[in-house]
Design a protein around this motif. Sequence first.
Motif, PDB file in Angstrom:
ATOM      1  N   LEU A 120       0.840  -1.201   0.000  1.00 12.98           N
ATOM      2  CA  LEU A 120       0.000   0.000   0.000  1.00 12.98           C
ATOM      3  C   LEU A 120       0.872   1.246   0.000  1.00 12.98           C
ATOM      4  O   LEU A 120       1.994   1.226   0.516  1.00 12.98           O
ATOM      5  CB  LEU A 120      -0.850   0.063   1.280  1.00 12.98           C
ATOM      6  CG  LEU A 120      -1.875  -0.994   1.561  1.00 12.98           C
ATOM      7  CD1 LEU A 120      -2.346  -0.876   3.009  1.00 12.98           C
ATOM      8  CD2 LEU A 120      -3.041  -0.838   0.620  1.00 12.98           C
ATOM      9  N   PHE A 121       0.331   2.307  -0.539  1.00 10.62           N
ATOM     10  CA  PHE A 121       0.949   3.622  -0.416  1.00 10.62           C
ATOM     11  C   PHE A 121      -0.182   4.585  -0.096  1.00 10.62           C
ATOM     12  O   PHE A 121      -0.969   4.937  -0.969  1.00 10.62           O
ATOM     13  CB  PHE A 121       1.675   4.018  -1.706  1.00 10.62           C
ATOM     14  CG  PHE A 121       2.520   5.235  -1.535  1.00 10.62           C
ATOM     15  CD1 PHE A 121       3.797   5.147  -0.988  1.00 10.62           C
ATOM     16  CD2 PHE A 121       2.052   6.476  -1.898  1.00 10.62           C
ATOM     17  CE1 PHE A 121       4.580   6.268  -0.813  1.00 10.62           C
ATOM     18  CE2 PHE A 121       2.825   7.615  -1.731  1.00 10.62           C
ATOM     19  CZ  PHE A 121       4.091   7.508  -1.187  1.00 10.62           C
ATOM     20  N   LEU A 122      -0.300   4.965   1.190  1.00 18.26           N
ATOM     21  CA  LEU A 122      -1.391   5.822   1.655  1.00 18.26           C
ATOM     22  C   LEU A 122      -0.864   6.921   2.564  1.00 18.26           C
ATOM     23  O   LEU A 122      -0.038   6.656   3.449  1.00 18.26           O
ATOM     24  CB  LEU A 122      -2.433   5.012   2.432  1.00 18.26           C
ATOM     25  CG  LEU A 122      -3.250   3.988   1.663  1.00 18.26           C
ATOM     26  CD1 LEU A 122      -4.034   3.120   2.627  1.00 18.26           C
ATOM     27  CD2 LEU A 122      -4.188   4.688   0.707  1.00 18.26           C
ATOM     28  N   ARG A 123      -1.355   8.145   2.350  1.00 20.23           N
ATOM     29  CA  ARG A 123      -1.009   9.300   3.198  1.00 20.23           C
ATOM     30  C   ARG A 123       0.494   9.475   3.359  1.00 20.23           C
ATOM     31  O   ARG A 123       0.985   9.845   4.425  1.00 20.23           O
ATOM     32  CB  ARG A 123      -1.684   9.176   4.556  1.00 20.23           C
ATOM     33  CG  ARG A 123      -3.181   9.154   4.467  1.00 20.23           C
ATOM     34  CD  ARG A 123      -3.816   9.104   5.829  1.00 20.23           C
ATOM     35  NE  ARG A 123      -5.148   8.565   5.686  1.00 20.23           N
ATOM     36  CZ  ARG A 123      -5.710   7.752   6.545  1.00 20.23           C
ATOM     37  NH1 ARG A 123      -5.095   7.407   7.647  1.00 20.23           N
ATOM     38  NH2 ARG A 123      -6.924   7.292   6.340  1.00 20.23           N
ATOM     39  N   GLY A 124       1.225   9.155   2.306  1.00 28.13           N
ATOM     40  CA  GLY A 124       2.672   9.283   2.345  1.00 28.13           C
ATOM     41  C   GLY A 124       3.400   8.104   2.948  1.00 28.13           C
ATOM     42  O   GLY A 124       4.623   8.051   2.933  1.00 28.13           O
ATOM     43  N   TRP A 125       2.663   7.134   3.484  1.00 28.18           N
ATOM     44  CA  TRP A 125       3.256   5.941   4.083  1.00 28.18           C
ATOM     45  C   TRP A 125       3.362   4.846   3.026  1.00 28.18           C
ATOM     46  O   TRP A 125       2.411   4.580   2.315  1.00 28.18           O
ATOM     47  CB  TRP A 125       2.406   5.423   5.240  1.00 28.18           C
ATOM     48  CG  TRP A 125       2.430   6.303   6.434  1.00 28.18           C
ATOM     49  CD1 TRP A 125       1.479   7.206   6.802  1.00 28.18           C
ATOM     50  CD2 TRP A 125       3.456   6.384   7.416  1.00 28.18           C
ATOM     51  NE1 TRP A 125       1.838   7.844   7.952  1.00 28.18           N
ATOM     52  CE2 TRP A 125       3.056   7.359   8.347  1.00 28.18           C
ATOM     53  CE3 TRP A 125       4.671   5.736   7.592  1.00 28.18           C
ATOM     54  CZ2 TRP A 125       3.838   7.689   9.449  1.00 28.18           C
ATOM     55  CZ3 TRP A 125       5.440   6.073   8.684  1.00 28.18           C
ATOM     56  CH2 TRP A 125       5.023   7.036   9.607  1.00 28.18           C
ATOM     57  N   ARG A 126       4.522   4.214   2.968  1.00 23.15           N
ATOM     58  CA  ARG A 126       4.704   3.052   2.102  1.00 23.15           C
ATOM     59  C   ARG A 126       4.699   1.818   2.995  1.00 23.15           C
ATOM     60  O   ARG A 126       5.507   1.686   3.909  1.00 23.15           O
ATOM     61  CB  ARG A 126       6.030   3.139   1.340  1.00 23.15           C
ATOM     62  CG  ARG A 126       6.231   1.968   0.393  1.00 23.15           C
ATOM     63  CD  ARG A 126       7.444   2.183  -0.491  1.00 23.15           C
ATOM     64  NE  ARG A 126       8.671   2.344   0.263  1.00 23.15           N
ATOM     65  CZ  ARG A 126       9.490   1.339   0.596  1.00 23.15           C
ATOM     66  NH1 ARG A 126       9.208   0.109   0.240  1.00 23.15           N
ATOM     67  NH2 ARG A 126      10.581   1.585   1.289  1.00 23.15           N
ATOM     68  N   ASN A 143      -6.828  -2.021   6.378  1.00 23.99           N
ATOM     69  CA  ASN A 143      -6.376  -2.791   5.214  1.00 23.99           C
ATOM     70  C   ASN A 143      -5.806  -4.144   5.617  1.00 23.99           C
ATOM     71  O   ASN A 143      -5.043  -4.750   4.868  1.00 23.99           O
ATOM     72  CB  ASN A 143      -5.322  -1.979   4.448  1.00 23.99           C
ATOM     73  CG  ASN A 143      -5.896  -0.708   3.893  1.00 23.99           C
ATOM     74  OD1 ASN A 143      -6.526  -0.714   2.841  1.00 23.99           O
ATOM     75  ND2 ASN A 143      -5.712   0.385   4.611  1.00 23.99           N
ATOM     76  N   PHE A 144      -6.196  -4.612   6.775  1.00 17.71           N
ATOM     77  CA  PHE A 144      -5.648  -5.835   7.364  1.00 17.71           C
ATOM     78  C   PHE A 144      -5.745  -7.015   6.396  1.00 17.71           C
ATOM     79  O   PHE A 144      -4.750  -7.699   6.132  1.00 17.71           O
ATOM     80  CB  PHE A 144      -6.399  -6.145   8.664  1.00 17.71           C
ATOM     81  CG  PHE A 144      -5.762  -7.217   9.492  1.00 17.71           C
ATOM     82  CD1 PHE A 144      -4.837  -6.896  10.475  1.00 17.71           C
ATOM     83  CD2 PHE A 144      -6.107  -8.542   9.324  1.00 17.71           C
ATOM     84  CE1 PHE A 144      -4.264  -7.874  11.256  1.00 17.71           C
ATOM     85  CE2 PHE A 144      -5.532  -9.535  10.096  1.00 17.71           C
ATOM     86  CZ  PHE A 144      -4.611  -9.205  11.060  1.00 17.71           C
ATOM     87  N   ASP A 145      -6.937  -7.265   5.863  1.00 16.53           N
ATOM     88  CA  ASP A 145      -7.137  -8.420   4.984  1.00 16.53           C
ATOM     89  C   ASP A 145      -6.296  -8.311   3.714  1.00 16.53           C
ATOM     90  O   ASP A 145      -5.739  -9.313   3.243  1.00 16.53           O
ATOM     91  CB  ASP A 145      -8.612  -8.584   4.631  1.00 16.53           C
ATOM     92  CG  ASP A 145      -9.469  -8.961   5.839  1.00 16.53           C
ATOM     93  OD1 ASP A 145      -8.930  -9.575   6.787  1.00 16.53           O
ATOM     94  OD2 ASP A 145     -10.664  -8.638   5.837  1.00 16.53           O
TER      95      ASP A 145
END
Length: 82
Positions: A5-11, A68-70
């Motif tokens: 995932l790449f969300l809110r600047g977090w990879r 986004n656990f699953d």
Amino acid sequence: MPTVLFLRGWRFHFYSNEGTEPIHIHAQRGEAECKYWLNPEIYDIREAYAYNMSKRDTREVRKIILQNFDEIVEAWTNYFGE
């Protein structure tokens, strides 16, 4: 190093040589980095380590992982197998 995932600047990613470890995910943004163990049997996460993380960063990362656990568990399983 597969990125999940790449969300809110977090990879959110794992390393391709970590298949012998239990399911986990790394998160990195700038100088902040952390690793969380995931337990799909009880839908739980546990911090393995965190560097340069504010309390706000920690809350945000935990929230993203839980939302986004699953998807994270599925990506791990597809990459490394069961």
